[in-house]
Write an enzyme that holds these catalytic residues in place. Structure first.
Site, PDB file in Angstrom:
ATOM      1  CE  LYS A 177      -4.079  -2.047   0.192  1.00 33.58           C
ATOM      2  NZ  LYS A 177      -5.086  -1.877  -0.865  1.00 33.58           N
ATOM      3  CD  GLU A 184     -10.378   4.251   0.468  1.00 35.18           C
ATOM      4  OE1 GLU A 184     -10.189   5.460   0.274  1.00 35.18           O
ATOM      5  OE2 GLU A 184      -9.750   3.367  -0.135  1.00 35.18           O
ATOM      6  CB  SER A 241      -0.188  -8.043  -1.173  1.00 34.48           C
ATOM      7  OG  SER A 241      -1.066  -8.798  -0.351  1.00 34.48           O
TER       8      SER A 241
HETATM    9  C1  LIG Z   1      -1.755  -6.808   2.406  1.00 35.65           C
HETATM   10  C2  LIG Z   1      -2.891  -6.492   1.505  1.00 35.65           C
HETATM   11  N1  LIG Z   1      -3.012  -7.159   0.362  1.00 35.65           N
HETATM   12  C3  LIG Z   1      -4.025  -6.920  -0.483  1.00 35.65           C
HETATM   13  C4  LIG Z   1      -4.996  -5.987  -0.207  1.00 35.65           C
HETATM   14  C5  LIG Z   1      -6.141  -5.823  -1.157  1.00 35.65           C
HETATM   15  O1  LIG Z   1      -6.077  -4.650  -1.896  1.00 35.65           O
HETATM   16  P1  LIG Z   1      -5.708  -4.684  -3.433  1.00 35.65           P
HETATM   17  O2  LIG Z   1      -6.560  -5.696  -4.080  1.00 35.65           O
HETATM   18  O3  LIG Z   1      -5.988  -3.306  -3.885  1.00 35.65           O
HETATM   19  O4  LIG Z   1      -4.268  -5.005  -3.533  1.00 35.65           O
HETATM   20  C6  LIG Z   1      -4.902  -5.247   0.988  1.00 35.65           C
HETATM   21  C7  LIG Z   1      -5.889  -4.216   1.322  1.00 35.65           C
HETATM   22  O5  LIG Z   1      -5.910  -3.601   2.331  1.00 35.65           O
HETATM   23  C8  LIG Z   1      -3.818  -5.519   1.859  1.00 35.65           C
HETATM   24  O6  LIG Z   1      -3.694  -4.854   3.014  1.00 35.65           O
END
Ligand SMILES: Cc1ncc(COP(=O)(O)O)c(C=O)c1O
Lengths: 417, 287
Positions: A87, A109, A385
């Site tokens: 993020k 948000e 992620s």
């Molecule tokens: C670690 C992590 N992965 C994935 C996501 C999902 O978001 P996005 O699909 O935009 O990557 C989030 C959302 O808060 C997150 O904190």
């Protein structure tokens, strides 16, 4: 040279008129600073991502997973980015852009709290005022992140209406933005919302695939057969896919939250999952035309996932487009499988993944060991992620509920003398 | 190019009154609309509730929630409109969000849906057709800016409905031009930034917007925040052809006590304010 507002039929700018001038101003700033690197904006962004963010993040061979799945598995370690999730790439980009635009105040948000934390962090670092909207349900399940936002001196505004999750938080932030457009920038946390957000957020997140593409060629000597990432709104997803979209030989797999079931509870307006890309219908929400969980009338359904960051009724318009085109394969895995994957990675690789990322890892297990075993190919990149520290409370509770064998037992340590 | 809505502004400053259809149920809505009309309402804006009303403040947001919880749907809405049409003779305007318009397939046609999203079966035409049949005279869609409005505009023209655009304090002259090219019925002047909701004063933004629209020959009605006789008077004295009031009525609906009487009285108060304002308009000095 204006950037397109649509991906095929998806995308666009469906927002109240009061926001249109702000969106036009933002589009102009996006084209100048991000696309044309005016005033060296992108250079500064990259440098700050390196020095403050800790980029590049490693691409690590996962030895035990490789053995388990009988193929080469590499993990892109966005959990090692400052703040513990991808993020920050986007938050830092947007807060910096807001400064270039002369905005004094940031609103955002957050669902899981990761985006709110990243935004609060970037605001503290770049010295801008910050207010975060967060649903009450999410506040209750992501308390460590709420505290982190407060540590960075951001105001956290609870949103009580509806199910108190990301969808409601987005509505509330839009309202704030509509009231204060003149001095405020809204840092949207994923590749959703009106143009230019889906493109801009993707561009900021593309650093993930730029690095991963280089790194895998260096380490494995070739491009991967498939790239796997979880999809809530889809920002880590498109960030991980973007530089591979032109590589026809690379399969791009977006893993959504299958929740507890893929059904729909029409009576209560509820979907016990968040699989909008694989099961949703075309519609308009939060400024864009995209795939949505909705009833036949067009009322938006509440979504569900054990993972707060995936718990959203929509998905980025670019993913909707790429899925229709057959370029991205949408799949989903349920809460249980995600929890097991959480424990598996923690145990076998020494990495505690975010529950969001655990969905991507769970798909690996299903695809590599199940009937579809050959679809992933011999060389796979999975995006981790984020890290899972924020999810520990949820994981303890949910593992208990399910009596998960994979979960470590804490019994012997309880009520000890 | 006369429209029924436009005609409602012809003789004196108009009161446009909003309630959410189905709050707290369809029968009550009919009663409330009749009361508002008795109080002097010239145009009724009937909200078709959408689950994500991003342009609304808390008052209307909660009204929409109540209506949805009570089971309001587009088809029930059209039934309600058709019934009201037999009882009151003021124009009815549909206020809703684009997804409901976009998704609507007609009451019996849901089986004909296809999931791929590639065909022309999705779009505003079936909704506008059903709205016209039920007796709706115009449509306002707060999340549909002029740039995305062509398909809806076409459908509205085909069925003789007015498409009403909202002009915000931040709207640029260039955007205003594009809106006025497409607008009909009246121009909805958003009196202040932010969302709907009753306030205690009249914003300077209102006066600025009215000045910018001075040359426009469509009627201009100001909304967002009007709740008292004095606001109404000041806005009409400032050059508006009408006022739009929502949250002040919805507050009364939320209380659920002597609702119809209070709505009628409130409408009368606001209409009087508007009439007072009209007599205050300074005579043009030229000639
Ligand atoms: C670690 C992590 N992965 C994935 C996501 C999902 O978001 P996005 O699909 O935009 O990557 C989030 C959302 O808060 C997150 O904190």
């Amino acid at each position: 040279m204006s950037s397109e507002s649509k991906f095929g039929e998806y995308g666009g700018q469906y927002v109240p008129e009061a926001l249109m001038p702000a969106i036009e101003e933002l589009t102009d700033a996006y084209e100048r600073y991000v696309l044309d690197n005016e005033e060296g904006f992108m250079d500064e962004f990259r440098e700050r991502l390196r020095d403050f963010g800790g980029r590049p993040t490693p691409l690590q061979r996962a030895d035990r997973l490789s053995e388990r799945y009988d193929r080469e598995v590499y993990l892109k370690r966005e959990d090692l980015l400052h703040g513990g999730a991808h993020k920050l790439n986007n938050a830092l980009g947007q807060v910096l852009l807001a400064k270039y635009m002369g905005k004094e105040r940031i609103v955002a948000e957050t669902g899981a709290g990761q985006h709110g934390t990243a935004t609060a962090m970037a605001c503290a670092y770049l010295d801008v005022d910050c207010e975060i909207y967060m649903g009450r349900t999410d506040i209750n399940r992501q308390r460590p992140n709420v505290f982190r936002m407060r540590l960075h001196d951001a105001a956290v505004n609870p949103v009580d209406i509806g199910s108190g999750t990301l969808k409601e938080a987005i509505n509330e932030t839009m309202r704030d933005w509509a009231t204060n457009v003149e001095d405020t920038h809204y840092v949207i946390g994923s590749i959703v919302g009106p143009h230019p957000f889906p493109r801009m957020v993707r561009d900021f997140q593309s650093v993930i695939s730029e690095e991963a593409r280089e790194q895998i060629r260096e380490k494995a000597g070739r491009l991967p057969d498939s790239v796997v990432a979880c999809a809530g709104g889809g920002s880590n997803t498109m960030g991980t896919f973007h530089e591979f979209v032109g590589d026809e030989s690379v399969d791009l797999v977006a893993v959504e939250a299958g929740g507890s079931a893929l059904t729909i509870d029409e009576e209560n307006g509820l979907a016990p999952h968040s699989a909008s890309l694989s099961t949703g219908e075309d519609g308009v929400l939060h400024g864009a035309r995209t795939k949505l969980l909705q009833n036949p009338d067009g009322q938006i359904l509440e979504s569900h996932s054990v993972s707060a960051g995936l718990d959203y009724s929509g998905v980025g318009p670019e993913l909707a487009y790429l899925a229709d085109e057959g370029r991205v394969t949408p799949v989903n895995v349920g809460d249980d499988a995600a929890l097991e994957a959480f424990h598996r990675l923690s145990k076998t690789e020494g990495i505690i993944p975010a529950l969001e990322s655990s969905h991507a890892l769970a798909y690996l297990e299903e695809a590599a060991l199940g009937d579809t075993r050959d679809e992933l190919g011999d060389l796979v990149v999975v995006n981790v992620s984020g890290r899972g520290d924020k999810d520990l409370d949820t994981v303890i509770e949910e593992s208990d509920k399910r009596d998960l064998d994979a979960a470590p037992s804490m019994e012997v340590f309880e009520h000890g003398e | 190019m006369g429209s029924e809505i436009r005609d409602a502004f012809a003789d004196e400053p108009a009161l446009v009154s909003y309630v959410a259809a189905g709050d707290p149920d369809a029968e009550s809505t009919k009663e409330y609309v009749r009361a508002l009309v008795r109080g002097g309402t010239d145009v009724v804006e009937l909200g078709l509730p959408f689950s994500e009303p991003i342009a609304e403040g808390p008052t209307i947001q909660q009204a929409i929630r109540r209506a949805l919880d009570a089971g309001m749907t587009p088809d029930r809405y059209f039934d309600l409109v058709a019934e009201l049409r037999d009882e009151v003779d003021v124009p009815l305007v549909c206020m809703t969000y684009y997804n409901l318009i976009y998704q609507y397939e007609g009451s019996e046609a849901q089986s004909a849906s296809n999931a791929s999203g590639e065909t022309a079966s999705e779009g505003p035409e079936p909704f506008v057709e059903a709205a016209a049949e039920a007796g709706i005279s115009g449509i306002i869609v707060p999340d549909l800016p002029v740039d995305e409005s062509d398909p809806l505009k076409e459908a509205c023209e085909a069925h003789g409905l007015d498409l009403i655009f909202i002009v915000a304090p931040t709207t640029t002259d260039e955007r205003l031009g594009r809106m006025l090219d497409r607008a009909s019925g009246f121009v909805y002047v958003q009196g202040r930034l932010g969302t709907t909701g009753a306030r205690s004063d009249v914003s300077d933004d209102t006066h600025g917007s009215l000045d910018r629209l001075a040359e426009t020959d469509l009627p201009k009605a100001v909304g967002f925040g009007i709740s008292e006789r004095d606001h109404a008077r000041e806005i009409v004295a400032g050059g508006a052809d009408g006022i739009i009031v929502g949250s002040a009525f919805v507050d009364i609906v939320a209380e659920q006590e002597e609702t119809a009487d209070l709505l009628e009285a409130k409408a009368r108060e606001l209409k009087r304010g508007a009439l007072d304002g009209a007599t205050e308009v300074p005579e043009p000095e030229s000639k």
